[in-house]
Scaffold this motif. Sequence first.
Motif, PDB file in Angstrom:
ATOM      1  N   MET A 151      40.012  40.810  34.917  1.00 21.67           N
ATOM      2  CA  MET A 151      40.966  41.263  35.927  1.00 21.67           C
ATOM      3  C   MET A 151      41.168  40.153  36.955  1.00 21.67           C
ATOM      4  SD  MET A 151      40.734  44.756  38.227  1.00 21.67           S
ATOM      5  CE  MET A 151      40.749  45.785  36.748  1.00 21.67           C
ATOM      6  N   ASP A 152      42.373  39.579  36.999  1.00 17.12           N
ATOM      7  CA  ASP A 152      42.735  38.656  38.074  1.00 17.12           C
ATOM      8  C   ASP A 152      43.822  39.336  38.900  1.00 17.12           C
ATOM      9  OD1 ASP A 152      43.483  36.698  39.822  1.00 17.12           O
ATOM     10  OD2 ASP A 152      43.715  35.121  38.317  1.00 17.12           O
ATOM     11  N   ALA A 153      43.387  39.966  39.998  1.00 13.86           N
ATOM     12  CA  ALA A 153      44.305  40.683  40.879  1.00 13.86           C
ATOM     13  C   ALA A 153      44.723  39.834  42.073  1.00 13.86           C
ATOM     14  CB  ALA A 153      43.672  41.979  41.358  1.00 13.86           C
ATOM     15  N   SER A 154      44.476  38.515  41.991  1.00 13.75           N
ATOM     16  CA  SER A 154      44.929  37.622  43.058  1.00 13.75           C
ATOM     17  C   SER A 154      46.405  37.268  42.900  1.00 13.75           C
ATOM     18  CB  SER A 154      44.083  36.348  43.073  1.00 13.75           C
ATOM     19  OG  SER A 154      44.290  35.586  41.890  1.00 13.75           O
ATOM     20  N   VAL A 155      47.042  37.790  41.850  1.00 11.22           N
ATOM     21  CA  VAL A 155      48.451  37.506  41.588  1.00 11.22           C
ATOM     22  C   VAL A 155      49.330  38.372  42.486  1.00 11.22           C
ATOM     23  CG1 VAL A 155      48.007  36.827  39.206  1.00 11.22           C
ATOM     24  CG2 VAL A 155      48.505  39.222  39.727  1.00 11.22           C
ATOM     25  N   ARG A 192      37.025  47.012  45.858  1.00 11.51           N
ATOM     26  CA  ARG A 192      35.837  47.711  46.371  1.00 11.51           C
ATOM     27  C   ARG A 192      34.896  48.069  45.230  1.00 11.51           C
ATOM     28  NH1 ARG A 192      34.307  53.014  46.908  1.00 11.51           N
ATOM     29  NH2 ARG A 192      33.091  53.595  48.747  1.00 11.51           N
ATOM     30  N   PHE A 193      35.442  48.520  44.102  1.00 12.91           N
ATOM     31  CA  PHE A 193      34.623  48.886  42.948  1.00 12.91           C
ATOM     32  C   PHE A 193      33.783  47.697  42.468  1.00 12.91           C
ATOM     33  CE2 PHE A 193      34.540  48.712  38.235  1.00 12.91           C
ATOM     34  CZ  PHE A 193      33.636  49.733  37.993  1.00 12.91           C
ATOM     35  N   TYR A 194      34.383  46.513  42.423  1.00 15.02           N
ATOM     36  CA  TYR A 194      33.672  45.352  41.907  1.00 15.02           C
ATOM     37  C   TYR A 194      32.693  44.742  42.904  1.00 15.02           C
ATOM     38  CZ  TYR A 194      35.790  45.047  37.337  1.00 15.02           C
ATOM     39  OH  TYR A 194      36.138  45.284  36.031  1.00 15.02           O
ATOM     40  N   ARG A 195      32.501  45.374  44.048  1.00 14.25           N
ATOM     41  CA  ARG A 195      31.418  44.998  44.947  1.00 14.25           C
ATOM     42  C   ARG A 195      30.147  45.792  44.645  1.00 14.25           C
ATOM     43  NH1 ARG A 195      32.827  42.110  49.604  1.00 14.25           N
ATOM     44  NH2 ARG A 195      35.069  41.747  49.833  1.00 14.25           N
ATOM     45  N   LEU A 196      30.233  46.786  43.782  1.00 15.91           N
ATOM     46  CA  LEU A 196      29.091  47.636  43.465  1.00 15.91           C
ATOM     47  C   LEU A 196      28.094  46.895  42.573  1.00 15.91           C
ATOM     48  CD1 LEU A 196      31.018  50.951  42.732  1.00 15.91           C
ATOM     49  CD2 LEU A 196      29.690  50.407  44.785  1.00 15.91           C
ATOM     50  N   PRO A 197      26.860  47.409  42.435  1.00 11.14           N
ATOM     51  CA  PRO A 197      25.880  46.775  41.542  1.00 11.14           C
ATOM     52  C   PRO A 197      26.406  46.693  40.112  1.00 11.14           C
ATOM     53  CG  PRO A 197      24.811  48.395  42.953  1.00 11.14           C
ATOM     54  CD  PRO A 197      26.282  48.563  43.166  1.00 11.14           C
ATOM     55  N   SER A 198      26.022  45.645  39.415  1.00  9.81           N
ATOM     56  CA  SER A 198      26.538  45.425  38.061  1.00  9.81           C
ATOM     57  C   SER A 198      26.173  46.576  37.121  1.00  9.81           C
ATOM     58  CB  SER A 198      26.016  44.099  37.503  1.00  9.81           C
ATOM     59  OG  SER A 198      24.601  44.082  37.506  1.00  9.81           O
ATOM     60  N   ALA A 199      25.009  47.210  37.327  1.00 11.71           N
ATOM     61  CA  ALA A 199      24.621  48.328  36.462  1.00 11.71           C
ATOM     62  C   ALA A 199      25.539  49.523  36.674  1.00 11.71           C
ATOM     63  CB  ALA A 199      23.170  48.721  36.734  1.00 11.71           C
ATOM     64  N   THR A 200      25.959  49.768  37.916  1.00 10.26           N
ATOM     65  CA  THR A 200      26.902  50.858  38.195  1.00 10.26           C
ATOM     66  C   THR A 200      28.243  50.580  37.531  1.00 10.26           C
ATOM     67  OG1 THR A 200      25.848  51.375  40.301  1.00 10.26           O
ATOM     68  CG2 THR A 200      28.117  52.100  40.025  1.00 10.26           C
ATOM     69  N   ILE A 201      28.707  49.342  37.606  1.00  8.10           N
ATOM     70  CA  ILE A 201      29.968  48.952  36.968  1.00  8.10           C
ATOM     71  C   ILE A 201      29.883  49.174  35.464  1.00  8.10           C
ATOM     72  CG2 ILE A 201      31.484  46.999  36.473  1.00  8.10           C
ATOM     73  CD1 ILE A 201      30.668  45.886  39.255  1.00  8.10           C
ATOM     74  N   ALA A 202      28.765  48.757  34.866  1.00  5.96           N
ATOM     75  CA  ALA A 202      28.603  48.903  33.414  1.00  5.96           C
ATOM     76  C   ALA A 202      28.622  50.368  33.007  1.00  5.96           C
ATOM     77  CB  ALA A 202      27.301  48.237  32.972  1.00  5.96           C
ATOM     78  N   ARG A 203      27.923  51.221  33.757  1.00 10.99           N
ATOM     79  CA  ARG A 203      27.898  52.640  33.396  1.00 10.99           C
ATOM     80  C   ARG A 203      29.255  53.293  33.583  1.00 10.99           C
ATOM     81  NH1 ARG A 203      22.527  52.206  35.590  1.00 10.99           N
ATOM     82  NH2 ARG A 203      23.291  52.761  37.682  1.00 10.99           N
ATOM     83  N   PRO A 256      42.016  38.631  45.816  1.00 12.32           N
ATOM     84  CA  PRO A 256      42.330  37.673  46.874  1.00 12.32           C
ATOM     85  C   PRO A 256      41.079  37.274  47.666  1.00 12.32           C
ATOM     86  CG  PRO A 256      44.017  39.362  46.800  1.00 12.32           C
ATOM     87  CD  PRO A 256      42.935  39.792  45.846  1.00 12.32           C
ATOM     88  N   GLY A 257      40.726  36.010  47.611  1.00 18.00           N
ATOM     89  CA  GLY A 257      39.582  35.503  48.359  1.00 18.00           C
ATOM     90  C   GLY A 257      38.233  35.829  47.772  1.00 18.00           C
ATOM     91  N   ARG A 258      38.195  36.352  46.535  1.00 17.17           N
ATOM     92  CA  ARG A 258      36.901  36.774  45.975  1.00 17.17           C
ATOM     93  C   ARG A 258      36.904  36.645  44.455  1.00 17.17           C
ATOM     94  NH1 ARG A 258      32.371  39.817  46.629  1.00 17.17           N
ATOM     95  NH2 ARG A 258      31.868  41.408  45.084  1.00 17.17           N
ATOM     96  N   GLU A 259      35.809  36.075  43.911  1.00  9.58           N
ATOM     97  CA  GLU A 259      35.622  35.994  42.460  1.00  9.58           C
ATOM     98  C   GLU A 259      34.193  36.398  42.142  1.00  9.58           C
ATOM     99  OE1 GLU A 259      37.156  32.642  40.145  1.00  9.58           O
ATOM    100  OE2 GLU A 259      35.157  32.417  39.242  1.00  9.58           O
ATOM    101  N   ARG A 260      34.023  37.090  41.029  1.00  3.40           N
ATOM    102  CA  ARG A 260      32.685  37.501  40.609  1.00  3.40           C
ATOM    103  C   ARG A 260      32.541  37.300  39.109  1.00  3.40           C
ATOM    104  NH1 ARG A 260      29.746  43.410  41.708  1.00  3.40           N
ATOM    105  NH2 ARG A 260      27.721  42.862  40.746  1.00  3.40           N
TER     106      ARG A 260
END
Length: 386
Positions: free
Chosen positions: A176-180, A339-350, A77-81
């Motif tokens: 992941m589209d959690a705006s639904v 909150r998780f998807y606000r982290l650095p992309s390298a952290t998400i990948a690992r 909601p209100g955010r896309e990355r």
Amino acid sequence: MAQSSHIILGGGLSGGLAALALADAGRGAGVVVVEAGDTLGGNHTWSCHETDLDEAGRAIVTPLIAHRWPRHVVRFPGRERRLEGGYLTVTSERFERLVRERLARAGATVLTGARAVEVGARGVRLADGRALEADVVLDARGPELAPRVAGGGFQKFVGVEVALEDDGPWDAPVVMDASVEQIDGFRFVYVLPFSRRHVLVEDTVYSEHGRLDADELERRAVAYAEQHGARVARVLRREVGVLPLPAERPREVGSPVAGPRPLAIGYRGGFFHGVTGYSLPEAARVAQAIARGATPQETAAALDALVRERGRQRSLERLLARLMFGAMPPSTRWTALERFYRLPSATIARFYASRTTAVDRARLLLGRPPAGLSWRRLLAGAREAA
């Protein structure tokens, strides 16, 4: 049939990759794959991030990849990355064709439409009465017996592959589209655009229970596509899944009916990501471990070593899943992923690759907690489960 080196029960992703790894190691002639369905791979779509696979994993998986995209999208909601990096998909159709071809060249035996009714550590009996013996029996028949950790939940999904009347709006996967609307827990929609007129749309829910109304989730998936401007001409196929999250690897214990149990791999063995449910990277790692085992003892030891090696990652995944299911009300569960998807992309990948560092784990666990997180709620749920 003479005794084989390996009987693999289940010709899905994990069983198929294990057979391919043995074939690539020059041991395909001793492999028998027993699949209850009519085809290998069943009716599934498997995906992963390119960074989820190491070099050896890519060697096994790359020929099976049907679609590849350079980036993917997440929405809240209100955010896309938009996250850069390869995203890969293996389809069951390509899996069936290529695995059959490679195993045939290696001299392996593939039995489809064959159901095992008695299973032990060194042999199986099929429904038609045939008895097969092997040095190693690997059970990759799916998640039905994977034990769920107390305080966890389920990932439930229905995906529909649809043909569109004209070009759809997607040019990259929506992981992941959690705006639904949030229904029955944490809900999101997953979209894979195979082409502008050929799309997989999947409605997914993280819920406390495993009950699934497949028709309702299919209706929601089609409605999502149409709400985003896609005109659905027809539904080509449907895939359904219910996965326990997190899951434990079952212990190999004796059975009064069939003797000691086979080695459980794939979903049945708990070899999948304990939060995301992704199985392709783990299946590639398990296949490599199996191919390293020259004897039954070495095979079991290689799988045990893999479990120990990934122990810290598994502990993190179990903790996060239990926090999400046990410490947060369903209505705010989506905020943990946001909150998780606000982290650095390298952290998400690992994290997706189950290779988090100590710094990654601190980033995941420390800082301002997601909305609705309650340690009291978690402790109360743990006491109730006990």
